[in-house]
Design a protein around this motif. Structure first.
Motif, PDB file in Angstrom:
ATOM      1  N   LEU A  46       0.403  -1.405   0.250  1.00 29.38           N
ATOM      2  CA  LEU A  46       0.035   0.308   0.023  1.00 29.38           C
ATOM      3  C   LEU A  46       0.951   1.460  -0.022  1.00 29.38           C
ATOM      4  N   HIS A  47       1.440   1.197   1.100  1.00 28.18           N
ATOM      5  CA  HIS A  47       2.648   2.880   1.066  1.00 28.18           C
ATOM      6  C   HIS A  47       3.321   2.556  -0.813  1.00 28.18           C
ATOM      7  N   ASP A  48       3.906   1.744  -0.937  1.00 28.94           N
ATOM      8  CA  ASP A  48       4.768   1.970  -1.952  1.00 28.94           C
ATOM      9  C   ASP A  48       3.814   2.457  -3.499  1.00 28.94           C
ATOM     10  N   LEU A  49       2.836   2.087  -3.728  1.00 29.01           N
ATOM     11  CA  LEU A  49       1.800   2.456  -4.744  1.00 29.01           C
ATOM     12  C   LEU A  49       1.319   3.901  -4.491  1.00 29.01           C
ATOM     13  N   GLN A  50       1.062   4.428  -2.748  1.00 27.00           N
ATOM     14  CA  GLN A  50       0.533   5.492  -2.927  1.00 27.00           C
ATOM     15  C   GLN A  50       0.887   6.958  -2.446  1.00 27.00           C
ATOM     16  N   THR A  51       2.335   6.209  -2.765  1.00 29.63           N
ATOM     17  CA  THR A  51       3.717   6.810  -2.141  1.00 29.63           C
ATOM     18  C   THR A  51       4.126   7.059  -3.819  1.00 29.63           C
TER      19      THR A  51
END
Length: 657
Positions: free
Chosen positions: A371-376
Motif C-alpha cells: 500500500l505504501h509503495d503504491l500510494q507514495t
C-alpha cells in the motif's frame, strides 16, 4: 529444540528475552520505529479500554487523546508533502495499527478522522480541497466523518440512495435523503464531534439542454454542524447510543433535507461538474469509475485488518501470560498443582492461535508495504493491475485477520476462566470492541466472496462492469479454461516447490514446499470445481441468479483457501530472509504449527477429496500435539515478541502470583 526457560515455572530469562527481541524485529518489520513510538505513548498515557465511564465522558476522553497524538507525527504521515503532510503512508497505517495494543475506541476514532475522512479528501479531492482541508484535519481543527453506509445499504455502496442533484442556477449541489433507508447510519463522529462529512451520494446532473441523469456515486464535503455543535439547516443528526463495544466512538446517523453545498465541494478527482452542469470524467465507464474511486480508499480496509490483528495479539498475550502463572489441579504423583499451560488441551487452545497470529502479522506487514509503495508513487506511473491486486489482497487479509482476532480474543477470554470475565482484566472489553471489526470496512463474508470472484476471473477488466448475473455468465463461458491467479512470483516459494515431491503424500509435512503444495492444491481444486458449477449457467434453462446463490458457499470456501495460501507464502518468504539461526528455527516451528492447525481444521475436506490419506490425517493430528509440546517452553518468548506495552499486561489476574 531446547527450552528457553530453566523450568516450566520460569518467566523469560536473558536468552528468552534476547530471542523475543529478535522475533519482535521480524514481526515489527519496516516501520518498527513507528511501532515503538506508539507503544511508548500507550505506556506513558495508559491508553487502555475503560469501563464505568459514561458515553459523554468516554468520547471526550478519546478526543483528548487524539489531540495528544497529533504531535507524534503519524497523522501528517498519511498525506502527501505537497498537500500538507509528510508522505509516509506506511507509518500512518502502522501507527493506527499499534493503537490496537491500547484502546480500540481511540484506534477507530483516529482511523475515521485521519484515515477515512482524511483519505477521502486526499485521494478523491484535488488541489482546492487539499489546500482548504488537509492541514486542518491533521491538526483536528477540521473534525470530519465518513458518511457512506446507509440504513438500507451497507456493503452495496454502488446502490446508495442519497442524492446530490446539481442546480446550475445557483451552482450548488442539493444533498437529499429521499427515503428512510437512505439515512446515513453507524457513522463514526456523526453523533457529536464531526463538523463536516464526506458524503457519498448519487450524482445527478445534465449539461445545457440535457435532462439531468444519474452519474453514479460521488463524494462531497458537506458541513453538518456549526461552531457550537448544532445541526446546520436541513441536517438532522442523531446518536446510535450504546453499542456492543467501542464506547469512545460517537457513532451517529445523518439525514439530509435538500441541503445545498457549493459546486466546489464535489471531490472531483475522478468526476467533475462544470458551472453549466456538464459532467466530465477521465474514466468513461460509470462502473469502472466507481471501483477506481473505492480502490483509492483501500487504506481504511488495510488499517482495520492490521489493528484487529494487534488487538488479537494483545488478547493472546494476556491469556498466555495467565496460563503461565495460574495453577489448577495437582499432578498425579506430584506435590504441586500444574500450570494451565502444561495441559495439552490448553496448549492446543492457545498456541495454534499464536502461530496463526504470527502468520497473519507478517502477511499484514506485506500488505502495508505494498500500500505504501503504491500510494507514495507518482500516480501516473501506477499500474491499475497492481492496484486491483492490492485491493484483493487487502480484502483477503482484512477478512482473515479480523476473523482471527475475534476468535483469538474470545478463546483467550474463555481460557482465563472467571478472571477473563472481569473487566479489570480487559478481555471482556477487548471482545466487545473487536466484534464489529468483522463487519465494518467490508463485511467478511462479502470480502471473502469478492476474493474468490477475483480468483475466478484472473483480474479481468471485463468483470468490473458486470452485475452478479453477468459475472456468472462470464465465468461460465470461461469455465473450461479457468486459470488460478497466483500471487506475484516469489522466487523462494518457487524454489521450495521445485525442491519438494509433487505428491505431498510422499514428502515430509514439515517441508515448506509440501505445505505450500497442499494449500495451493486445495485452492486450485476448489477454484476449478466452482468454475465447473458456474458453467451450468451456459445451459439454456439455467437461472444465473439461482446458480450464483447456489454456489455462494463454494465461493466462500475458495476465498478462505486463498487467504490461507497467501498468508503461508508470505510466512515462508519472511523466514527465508531471517539470518539468525535460532530465530529462524523457532519461526519454522511456529510456521509448522500454523500449517498443521490449518490442515487439521479442514481435514474432512482433504480426506473427502483424497488430497491426504487416512494415515497422513492421523499424522496431522499427532503433529499438532507434538508441535504444541515443542513450543510450550517458548510460550512466554513468543507472546513477549508481540511487544504489548507493559501497562496492558498490568492487570490484577497477572499480579502477585
Amino acid at each position: 529444540m531446547s527450552p528457553e526457560t530453566s523450568s516450566a515455572d520460569a518467566g523469560t530469562d536473558d536468552t528468552g528475552a534476547d530471542l523475543a527481541a529478535r522475533l519482535r524485529t521480524v514481526l515489527d518489520g519496516r516501520w518498527a520505529a513507528t511501532r515503538d513510538t506508539v507503544r511508548d505513548h500507550i505506556q506513558t498515557h495508559a491508553l487502555l479500554p475503560q469501563s464505568g465511564l459514561s458515553l459523554d465522558d468516554y468520547r471526550a476522553r478519546v478526543l483528548g487523546q487524539m489531540k495528544e497524538m497529533v504531535a507524534l507525527g503519524f497523522p501528517a504521515a498519511g498525506f502527501r508533502a505537497e498537500h500538507g503532510g509528510t508522505g509516509d503512508v506506511g507509518a500512518a497505517v502502522t501507527a493506527i495499527e499499534t493503537i490496537g495494543y491500547g484502546d480500540l475506541s481511540l484506534m477507530v476514532k483516529a482511523g475515521v478522522q485521519w484515515g477515512l475522512f482524511g483519505g477521502a479528501i486526499e485521494n478523491l479531492g484535488t488541489a482546492r480541497h487539499h489546500d482548504e482541508y488537509v492541514r486542518g484535519l491533521i491538526d483536528l481543527d477540521v473534525l470530519g466523518c465518513f458518511a457512506m453506509t446507509e440504513t438500507g445499504h451497507g456493503s452495496d455502496v454502488q446502490h446508495l440512495e442519497t442524492t446530490a442533484t446539481y442546480r446550475p442556477d445557483t451552482e450548488e449541489f442539493e444533498i437529499h435523503s429521499p427515503t428512510p433507508n437512505s439515512r446515513k447510519d453507524y457513522i463514526g463522529g456523526a453523533a457529536a464531534h464531526a463538523r463536516y462529512a464526506a458524503v457519498f451520494a448519487q450524482l445527478v446532473t445534465g449539461g445545457p439542454g440535457e435532462e439531468p441523469v444519474g452519474r453514479g456515486v460521488h463524494c462531497f464535503v458537506v458541513p453538518i454542524r456549526d461552531a457550537d455543535g448544532a445541526d446546520l439547516p436541513g441536517v438532522t443528526t442523531s446518536d446510535c447510543g450504546y453499542k456492543g463495544g467501542l464506547p469512545g466512538v460517537d457513532n451517529g446517523r445523518i439525514s439530509f433535507d435538500h441541503v445545498r453545498v457549493p459546486r466546489a465541494n464535489l471531490l472531483n478527482r475522478y468526476g467533475d461538474v462544470a458551472a453549466d452542469g456538464t459532467y466530465s470524467s477521465p474514466i468513461e465507464s460509470d462502473n469502472r469509475r466507481f471501483f477506481t474511486m473505492l480502490g483509492t480508499l483501500v487504506r481504511g480496509r488495510v488499517t482495520v485488518g492490521a489493528s484487529a490483528g494487534a488487538a488479537g495479539r494483545f488478547g493472546l498475550a494476556l491469556a498466555v501470560n495467565y496460563a503461565l502463572v495460574r495453577r489448577q489441579f495437582q499432578a498425579p504423583g506430584g506435590d504441586g498443582e500444574l500450570l494451565l499451560m502444561d495441559y495439552r488441551t490448553h496448549q492446543r487452545r492457545l498456541l495454534p492461535l499464536v502461530a496463526r497470529a504470527y502468520a497473519f502479522a507478517l502477511a499484514q506487514n506485506e500488505v502495508t508495504a505494498e500500500l505504501h509503495d503504491l500510494q507514495t508513487a507518482d500516480p501516473d506511473t501506477v499500474d491499475p493491475a497492481d492496484m486491483r491486486r492490492l485491493e484483493t489482497k487487502a480484502a483477503a487479509i482484512k477478512a482473515g485477520h479480523t476473523a482471527l482476532a475475534q476468535r483469538a480474543i474470545s478463546e483467550a477470554r474463555e481460557a482465563c476462566g472467571g478472571a477473563g470475565y472481569l473487566s479489570e482484566n480487559l478481555l471482556p472489553l477487548l471482545r466487545g470492541d473487536i466484534d464489529v471489526f468483522t463487519t465494518f470496512e467490508g463485511d467478511n463474508l462479502v470480502l471473502t466472496q469478492l476474493v474468490a470472484k477475483q480468483q475466478l476471473t484472473s483480474y479481468a477488466d471485463d468483470i468490473r462492469d458486470l452485475d452478479p448475473v453477468g459475472w456468472v455468465r462470464f465465468v461460465a463461458n470461461m469455465a473450461g479454461s479457468v486459470a488460478l491467479e497466483k500471487t506475484a512470483a516469489r522466487q523462494v516459494v518457487q524454489t521450495l516447490l521445485d525442491g519438494s515431491d509433487e505428491d505431498p503424500e510422499n514428502s515430509a509435512l514439515t517441508h515448506p514446499g509440501t505445505q505450500l503444495r497442499l494449500l495451493r492444491n486445495r485452492e486450485d481444486h476448489l477454484t476449478r470445481t466452482v468454475a465447473g458449477r458456474l458453467g451450468r449457467a451456459r445451459e439454456d434453462d439455467a437461472d444465473p441468479v439461482a446458480v450464483f446463490t447456489d454456489t455462494q458457499d463454494h465461493l466462500i470456501k475458495v476465498g478462505q483457501a486463498h487467504i490461507e495460501r497467501i498468508v503461508l507464502e508470505t510466512f515462508v518468504e519472511v523466514i527465508g530472509r531471517v539470518q539468525d539461526r535460532e530465530t529462524r528455527r523457532l519461526l519454522k516451528r511456529v510456521r509448522d504449527l500454523f500449517v498443521y492447525s490449518v490442515l487439521e481444521e479442514d481435514l474432512s475436506w482433504f480426506l473427502m477429496h483424497r488430497h491426504v490419506s487416512v494415515e497422513r490425517a492421523k499424522a496431522v493430528r499427532r503433529g499438532v500435539n507434538e508441535l504444541c509440546a515443542d513450543l510450550r517452553p517458548h510460550a512466554q518468548t513468543l507472546v513477549d515478541a508481540f511487544g504489548v506495552p507493559p501497562v496492558g499486561l498490568d492487570v490484577p489476574m497477572l499480579r502477585h502470583r
